[in-house]
Enzyme design. Structure first.
Site: not given
Ligand code: NAD
Length: 485
Positions: A179, A254, A288, A387
């Protein structure tokens, strides 16, 4: 410019063919550099996911499941070559879909091909053990596939993420249902189609584009999947892990990062500044593993900030064709979110130390953000802990080695880190105290090489991708205990 590439809206890719989505709906695809719709994808739904999982299950019992590890490896290697043949086409598609500069999109295709080359070569090199046991017994272990694996991937590196997660899963003999992210998924769709042309048996690779809360949710909760690999935000990671817990299946997570560069006064400061700046703005900071916090030894604070400011002053965000160091961010929401961080930093009195530019002549509707450095950032300020996923660096000061380690570990995340010091003993000593899945010394590569195990500690996730470590996560162990008397 509003032409719609119909070829990208063919539906869902199941059993090596395009099938119309049962939803009958589509999702507009916006070019981030232009802010206009240029394609559409199918909005896959739960019924499409059912069909994809059934196809994958049948593949395991059929031609795909009967292939030897060597034969699987050959297919992966051929796929790697096919990606290389189509690299320019894929890079053009990726850069329009994500807004990334063309050179970067081209590099991403080299990396995507390399995943299949690496895992093609590795497929038949994962060996089990023989284990000394009681007299009269012979015991072996073998690495066997989980079965049907679900793969939910983000929009920041669509092609690479596809290679990173699907490569090792296929190498180990799993049948995959992917997906991809609704914001950018044209290259994964094209990759699935290209895989069929090199001879992957039907059902080995299935891909259902669609919304996270619809197709993604259906895949994560599907009772027919045996393992799920997720790359994305910690919030969605929690949902996926909750679903996996209900079905008692394993996961690879992750998630995000707030990775530190620890710069000591004895570092090669110009070299460090160049790497820190260019890697921070790679993919407009939407990485990331971006090194988004720079922790600087107090005595070198001004010198390091000056070197970073010089580098940031040279950075200009532009269109993919301008091919500079960074493009736009992915969408209007992300741009607004980043600007929110800027506004709150300024409202709380955190100064801007340097700023890049947006190139003249970029389309008005594009989602461009000029890169910035803020600092000194207070240790608990959100710029030091959250982040941002944008082209922004937070700089902080530390006093000594102990303080550097404390600060480096002072976030919820633990994905990557770098230590900059020409004192090798110190660099190694400090690096080994940082809780992060990958630690560089006097270098930094967001995400590192394909050969290098990659993944998080703490809230950056668990499980490993890349390298041989990914093959272990993409499989499980069967122990055979043979009593021969
Ligand atoms: P996201 O979590 O919103 O989306 C990731 C994927 O999950 C997409 O395919 C999305 O459609 C799907 N999804 C969304 N809601 C879902 C739901 N309810 N159920 C199932 N699936 C759902 O993340 P994003 O904003 O696309 O990506 C940015 C995040 O990803 C950042 O936090 C970044 O750090 C992280 N990321 C991590 C890595 C890594 O390797 N550690 C790599 C890239 C991105």
């Amino acid at each position: 410019m509003t032409e719609v590439t119909k070829s990208t809206a063919q539906g869902v890719f199941i059993d090596n063919q395009w099938i119309a989505s049962k939803s009958g709906k589509t999702i507009d695809v916006v070019a981030p550099a232009e802010g206009v719709v240029f394609a559409e994808i199918a909005a896959g739904n739960a019924q499409d996911v059912d069909a994809a999982v059934a196809a994958a299950r049948a593949a395991l019992a059929g031609d795909w499941g009967r292939l030897s590890a060597t034969e699987r490896g050959r297919l992966l290697s051929k796929f790697g070559l096919k990606i290389t043949e189509h690299a320019e086409e894929l890079a053009q598609l990726e850069s329009r879909d994500t807004g990334k500069p063309l050179t970067q999109a081209r590099n991403d295709m080299v990396a995507t091909a390399r995943y299949f080359e690496f895992y093609g070569g590795a497929a038949d090199k994962v060996h089990g053990d023989t284990i000394p046991f009681m007299p009269g017994y012979f015991v072996t272990t073998e690495h066997v596939p989980h079965g049907v694996t679900g793969h939910i991937i983000p929009w920041n590196y669509p092609a690479q993420m596809f290679g990173r997660t699907v490569g090792p899963a296929l190498a180990m003999g799993n049948a995959c249902v992917v997906k991809p992210a609704e914001d950018a998924c044209l290259t994964p769709l094209r990759l699935a189609e290209l895989a069929a042309t090199v001879g992957f048996p039907k059902g080995a690779i299935n891909i259902v584009p669609g919304l996270g809360e619809e197709a993604g949710d259906a895949l994560a909760n599907h009772p027919g999947i045996d393992f799920i690999s997720f790359t994305g935000s910690p919030e969605v990671g929690t949902l996926i892990q909750t679903a996996a817990a209900k079905n008692h299946i394993g996961v690879t997570m992750e998630l995000g990062g707030k990775s530190p560069h620890v710069v000591f006064a004895d570092a090669d400061i110009p070299a460090a500044a160049k790497v820190i700046a260019t890697s921070m703005v790679q993919n407009s900071g939407q990485t990331c593993s971006a090194g988004s916090r720079v922790l600087i030894e107090a005595s070198a604070f001004d010198a390091v900030v000056a070197a970073l400011a010089e580098e940031f002053g040279k950075l200009t965000a532009g269109t993919p064709e301008m091919d500079g160091p960074l493009g736009p961010v992915i969408n209007a929401t992300q741009k607004k979110r980043i600007e929110g961080f800027f506004e709150r930093a300024e409202a709380s009195g955190v100064p801007v130390l340097a700023q890049g530019k947006v190139a003249d002549g970029v389309p008005e509707g594009g989602f461009f953000v000029a890169p910035r450095i803020y600092g000194p950032v207070p240790r608990k300020n959100e710029l030091a802990t959250q982040e941002v996923f944008g082209p922004v660096l937070a700089v902080l000061r530390f006093e000594d080695e102990e303080d550097a380690v404390r600060l480096a570990n002072d976030t919820d995340y633990g994905l990557m880190a770098a230590v900059w010091s020409l004192d090798g003993n110190r660099a190694l000593r400090v690096s080994r105290q940082i809780r992060a899945g990958q630690v560089y010394i006097n270098a930094f590569g967001a995400g590192g090489g394909i050969e290098l195990p990659f993944g998080g500690m703490k809230k950056s996730g668990h499980g490993r991708e890349k390298g041989f470590a990914a093959l272990h996560d993409a499989s499980t162990i069967r122990t055979t205990i043979f009593k021969h008397g």
